[in-house]
Motif scaffolding. Structure first.
Motif, PDB file in Angstrom:
ATOM      1  N   SER A   1      -9.968   7.281   3.281  1.00 21.35           N
ATOM      2  CA  SER A   1      -9.399   6.440   4.345  1.00 21.35           C
ATOM      3  C   SER A   1     -10.440   5.593   5.057  1.00 21.35           C
ATOM      4  O   SER A   1     -10.085   4.796   5.926  1.00 21.35           O
ATOM      5  CB  SER A   1      -8.701   7.326   5.383  1.00 21.35           C
ATOM      6  N   GLU A   2     -11.723   5.751   4.738  1.00 21.08           N
ATOM      7  CA  GLU A   2     -12.757   4.991   5.436  1.00 21.08           C
ATOM      8  C   GLU A   2     -12.503   3.488   5.291  1.00 21.08           C
ATOM      9  O   GLU A   2     -12.125   3.007   4.226  1.00 21.08           O
ATOM     10  CB  GLU A   2     -14.135   5.333   4.884  1.00 21.08           C
ATOM     11  N   TYR A   3     -12.740   2.771   6.379  1.00 19.10           N
ATOM     12  CA  TYR A   3     -12.511   1.321   6.368  1.00 19.10           C
ATOM     13  C   TYR A   3     -13.260   0.636   5.236  1.00 19.10           C
ATOM     14  O   TYR A   3     -12.754  -0.294   4.609  1.00 19.10           O
ATOM     15  CB  TYR A   3     -12.946   0.713   7.708  1.00 19.10           C
TER      16      TYR A   3
ATOM     17  N   SER B   1       0.834  -1.206   0.000  1.00 17.00           N
ATOM     18  CA  SER B   1       0.000   0.000   0.000  1.00 17.00           C
ATOM     19  C   SER B   1       0.865   1.251   0.000  1.00 17.00           C
ATOM     20  O   SER B   1       1.959   1.272   0.576  1.00 17.00           O
ATOM     21  CB  SER B   1      -0.930   0.021   1.219  1.00 17.00           C
ATOM     22  N   TYR B   2       0.351   2.273  -0.664  1.00 14.29           N
ATOM     23  CA  TYR B   2       0.965   3.597  -0.672  1.00 14.29           C
ATOM     24  C   TYR B   2      -0.142   4.580  -0.304  1.00 14.29           C
ATOM     25  O   TYR B   2      -1.084   4.779  -1.072  1.00 14.29           O
ATOM     26  CB  TYR B   2       1.542   3.929  -2.044  1.00 14.29           C
ATOM     27  N   LYS B   3      -0.045   5.173   0.856  1.00 12.19           N
ATOM     28  CA  LYS B   3      -1.112   6.036   1.366  1.00 12.19           C
ATOM     29  C   LYS B   3      -0.648   7.489   1.406  1.00 12.19           C
ATOM     30  O   LYS B   3       0.529   7.780   1.601  1.00 12.19           O
ATOM     31  CB  LYS B   3      -1.537   5.585   2.761  1.00 12.19           C
ATOM     32  N   GLY B   4      -1.612   8.395   1.244  1.00  9.85           N
ATOM     33  CA  GLY B   4      -1.304   9.817   1.350  1.00  9.85           C
ATOM     34  C   GLY B   4      -0.425  10.324   0.231  1.00  9.85           C
ATOM     35  O   GLY B   4       0.482  11.133   0.464  1.00  9.85           O
TER      36      GLY B   4
ATOM     37  N   ASN C   1      -4.683   7.018  -2.437  1.00 11.14           N
ATOM     38  CA  ASN C   1      -4.110   5.820  -1.826  1.00 11.14           C
ATOM     39  C   ASN C   1      -4.139   4.681  -2.836  1.00 11.14           C
ATOM     40  O   ASN C   1      -5.107   4.541  -3.592  1.00 11.14           O
ATOM     41  CB  ASN C   1      -4.910   5.432  -0.578  1.00 11.14           C
ATOM     42  N   VAL C   2      -3.080   3.888  -2.852  1.00 12.95           N
ATOM     43  CA  VAL C   2      -2.936   2.807  -3.832  1.00 12.95           C
ATOM     44  C   VAL C   2      -2.673   1.491  -3.110  1.00 12.95           C
ATOM     45  O   VAL C   2      -1.836   1.436  -2.204  1.00 12.95           O
ATOM     46  CB  VAL C   2      -1.776   3.090  -4.805  1.00 12.95           C
ATOM     47  N   TRP C   3      -3.380   0.449  -3.511  1.00 14.21           N
ATOM     48  CA  TRP C   3      -3.129  -0.907  -3.027  1.00 14.21           C
ATOM     49  C   TRP C   3      -2.796  -1.791  -4.237  1.00 14.21           C
ATOM     50  O   TRP C   3      -3.560  -1.809  -5.215  1.00 14.21           O
ATOM     51  CB  TRP C   3      -4.337  -1.491  -2.317  1.00 14.21           C
TER      52      TRP C   3
ATOM     53  N   PHE D   1     -13.151   7.141   9.898  1.00 15.10           N
ATOM     54  CA  PHE D   1     -11.965   7.600   9.187  1.00 15.10           C
ATOM     55  C   PHE D   1     -10.675   7.094   9.813  1.00 15.10           C
ATOM     56  O   PHE D   1     -10.587   6.877  11.019  1.00 15.10           O
ATOM     57  CB  PHE D   1     -11.920   9.135   9.161  1.00 15.10           C
ATOM     58  N   ARG D   2      -9.653   6.969   8.984  1.00 11.53           N
ATOM     59  CA  ARG D   2      -8.282   6.709   9.435  1.00 11.53           C
ATOM     60  C   ARG D   2      -7.362   7.838   8.978  1.00 11.53           C
ATOM     61  O   ARG D   2      -6.147   7.688   8.966  1.00 11.53           O
ATOM     62  CB  ARG D   2      -7.793   5.372   8.869  1.00 11.53           C
ATOM     63  N   SER D   3      -7.928   8.949   8.589  1.00  7.91           N
ATOM     64  CA  SER D   3      -7.180  10.041   7.985  1.00  7.91           C
ATOM     65  C   SER D   3      -6.324  10.792   9.002  1.00  7.91           C
ATOM     66  O   SER D   3      -6.526  10.691  10.214  1.00  7.91           O
ATOM     67  CB  SER D   3      -8.142  11.022   7.310  1.00  7.91           C
ATOM     68  N   ASP D   4      -5.378  11.555   8.477  1.00  5.84           N
ATOM     69  CA  ASP D   4      -4.478  12.365   9.293  1.00  5.84           C
ATOM     70  C   ASP D   4      -5.130  13.716   9.554  1.00  5.84           C
ATOM     71  O   ASP D   4      -4.704  14.752   9.047  1.00  5.84           O
ATOM     72  CB  ASP D   4      -3.140  12.514   8.566  1.00  5.84           C
ATOM     73  N   GLY D   5      -6.205  13.694  10.346  1.00  6.32           N
ATOM     74  CA  GLY D   5      -6.900  14.930  10.667  1.00  6.32           C
ATOM     75  C   GLY D   5      -7.748  15.450   9.518  1.00  6.32           C
ATOM     76  O   GLY D   5      -8.127  14.709   8.613  1.00  6.32           O
ATOM     77  N   LYS D   6      -8.018  16.747   9.554  1.00  4.28           N
ATOM     78  CA  LYS D   6      -8.894  17.412   8.589  1.00  4.28           C
ATOM     79  C   LYS D   6      -8.212  18.686   8.138  1.00  4.28           C
ATOM     80  O   LYS D   6      -7.687  19.451   8.950  1.00  4.28           O
ATOM     81  CB  LYS D   6     -10.235  17.707   9.267  1.00  4.28           C
ATOM     82  N   SER D   7      -8.237  18.952   6.826  1.00  5.60           N
ATOM     83  CA  SER D   7      -7.506  20.108   6.327  1.00  5.60           C
ATOM     84  C   SER D   7      -7.976  20.476   4.932  1.00  5.60           C
ATOM     85  O   SER D   7      -8.473  19.626   4.191  1.00  5.60           O
ATOM     86  CB  SER D   7      -6.002  19.797   6.294  1.00  5.60           C
TER      87      SER D   7
END
Length: 534
Positions: free
Chosen positions: A154-156, A63-66, A125-127, A112-118
């Protein structure tokens, strides 16, 4: 694989062949004295903008996230189409999700599993399966739902690992929401080189698809075999991408789960959206676009709760209404798999708080449709009280989102040339995991958005429900339909029930005993069409 990293000035005259254990120990001691360590290298890929380092999951999936696919839409880039991402040097860690788009807490089922909100939210994200590099695998790019007001990649329930295990690459995409993603304003139109405003969230998705074309080969994907998919607002987005002239060549197939930008969900004319934007700005004391851009994101988000911002016919991403585009056959000619759930809305959408009786049903329809009430009663009949709950559920579901999804399927099958497949998902979720003994599920059918975990193979991530073997059987079937469609443009495959196209007047009923049935609801949608097909 373990690698030993040596300083550049260390040279060996002759390689050590089959060293015994003592020699190995001496060798490692020598390395440690030189300050060197052995480590397991994380997977890396080189994209057009720089090198990414991902994570090898326990399953073997990489996986490659963010991953940034555009510049942060902040400051002067607030309410502008996404700009190409900037390059970076060195290795960028892609081991956690980026921030979610600015949004209020609206839906309790979003985890969510995200790094906050912005505002700085344009990440994907890539799997990918193990050893995917060089494989040219088909790709699914998935857009989340949430009414264009909420949601995140990022939602499960959107996790791409399960489908990647079946031999495809999966991608989830963040896009701007609410006022940040969909506000139109005359000053925005004036400053735009395309004389357009609104639909920034849809253009974010487009930018992600451009990124996929440029970069997915590095992950082992085939840029010529991209399918887009989404649920609710994500399905509406899919319809918008199919309609937009900007999307030509960016994907070859589409999956729509409950939603489109046709019929009762058609976008607002730009002039009306601009007028709404001006009224909102005035209501918060912003006299100009410059004033609006100076407002802190959190403050603007709070104030935006008094308004509602959605898609518009902006003149650029959507040069015409989607209905006109589809009617003229100007949309992308791609294979389509689409459908909806059996209880997208409940009977209270027609009955209110009244009991499900024939008299109350007729009264509800007369209130909603006035002089057209008899037409509706003819298409959604309820001869006895026992018929009312189902009839009211059908009508409420169509009024909400099912009719618009049917319209997507109908128009693509009429003016496109590629195969179109229609499904009807009616597997009700089981009782909740913490329900008391003897509890039963009272839903009249499969609720809106309930198919997502089944389709993407993520039932185990949802701990709310006490999943049964029938649920996992349904999930396996739906996953395989989706994966086959992503791989070939056709959902059919070994061990699955035959699924004909809608031109064969058939549709697939999805549950633990999935089977094909003849289409028998044309009268309902002909009546609905009479209200919106103008």
């Amino acid at each position: 694989m373990t690698f030993l990293i040596l300083p550049a000035n260390i040279k060996f005259v002759k390689p050590i062949i089959n060293p015994n254990q003592t020699m190995k120990k001496i060798f490692l001691i020598a390395l440690s004295m030189l300050g060197m360590t052995a480590y397991a290298q994380n997977p890396q890929v080189k994209t057009a903008n720089g090198t990414l380092e991902g994570v090898k999951e326990a399953s073997g999936i990489v996986s490659y996230k963010g991953v940034p696919f555009a510049q942060p839409p902040v400051g002067d880039l607030r309410w502008k189409e996404p700009q190409a991402p900037k390059n970076w040097t060195g290795v960028r860690k892609a081991d956690h999700f980026g921030p979610q788009a600015m949004q209020r807490y609206i839906y309790s089922d979003m985890q969510f599993r995200s790094d906050g909100k912005s505002e700085d939210c344009l990440y994907l994200n890539v799997w990918a399966p193990p050893r995917a590099k060089g494989s040219k695998l088909p790709v699914l790019v998935y857009f989340y739902g949430g009414g264009f007001q909420a949601g995140d990649g990022s939602e499960y329930r959107y996790d791409g690992e399960a489908l990647a295990k079946k031999g495809i690459i999966t991608v989830t995409v963040n896009y701007r929401l609410g006022i940040f993603g969909f506000m139109a304003h005359p000053e925005l139109t004036a400053e735009s080189p395309h004389h357009a405003s609104g639909n920034y969230g849809l253009m974010d998705q487009h930018a992600a698809l451009v990124w996929v074309q440029k970069n997915i080969a590095a992950f082992g994907g085939d840029a010529s075999k991209v399918t887009i998919g989404g649920e609710s607002a994500g399905s509406m987005s899919v319809c918008g991408q199919v309609a937009s002239p900007l999307s030509k060549g960016l994907f070859r197939a589409a999956i729509g789960e409950s939603g489109s930008l046709l019929g009762n969900l058609s976008p607002t004319p730009r002039a009306d959206a601009e007028e709404y934007g001006v009224k909102f700005a005035t209501s918060i004391g912003a006299r100009s676009l410059a004033d609006l851009r100076k407002i802190p994101a959190d403050t603007l988000l709070k104030w935006s709760a008094r308004g509602h911002f959605g898609t518009d016919v902006d003149g650029y991403f959507l040069p015409e209404t989607p209905q006109a585009i589809f009617a003229a056959g100007k949309q992308m000619d791609v294979s389509l798999l689409a459908g909806w759930n059996s209880a997208e809305s409940g009977p209270n959408g027609i009955l209110g708080r009244s009991e499900p009786t024939v008299d109350n049903y007729k009264a509800g329809i007369e209130r909603l449709y006035k002089d057209r009430a008899q037409d509706i009663l003819g298409a959604y009949p309820a001869a006895t009280d026992a018929d009312v709950t189902q009839a009211a559920t059908n009508l409420a579901s169509d009024r909400f989102i099912a009719y618009a999804t049917w319209k997507f399927i109908d128009m693509q099958s009429k003016t496109g040339h590629k195969p179109v497949y229609r499904y009807f998902f009616n597997k009700r979720r089981p009782i909740m995991a913490n329900a008391p003994a003897g509890a039963v599920e009272h839903s009249p059918g499969a609720a809106h958005a309930s198919e997502i975990e089944y389709a993407l193979g993520n039932l185990p991530t949802n701990k709310v429900y006490a999943w049964t073997p029938d649920d996992f059987k349904t999930s396996e079937t739906l996953q395989n339909f989706f994966v086959n469609f992503v791989k070939t443009g056709n959902p059919n495959g070994n061990g699955l029930p035959l699924w004909d196209t809608v031109k064969g007047s058939k549709f697939m009923v999805i549950n633990q005993d999935s089977r094909q049935q003849p289409i028998a609801d044309a009268k309902r949608y002909a009546v609905m069409d009479s209200f919106f097909n103008k």
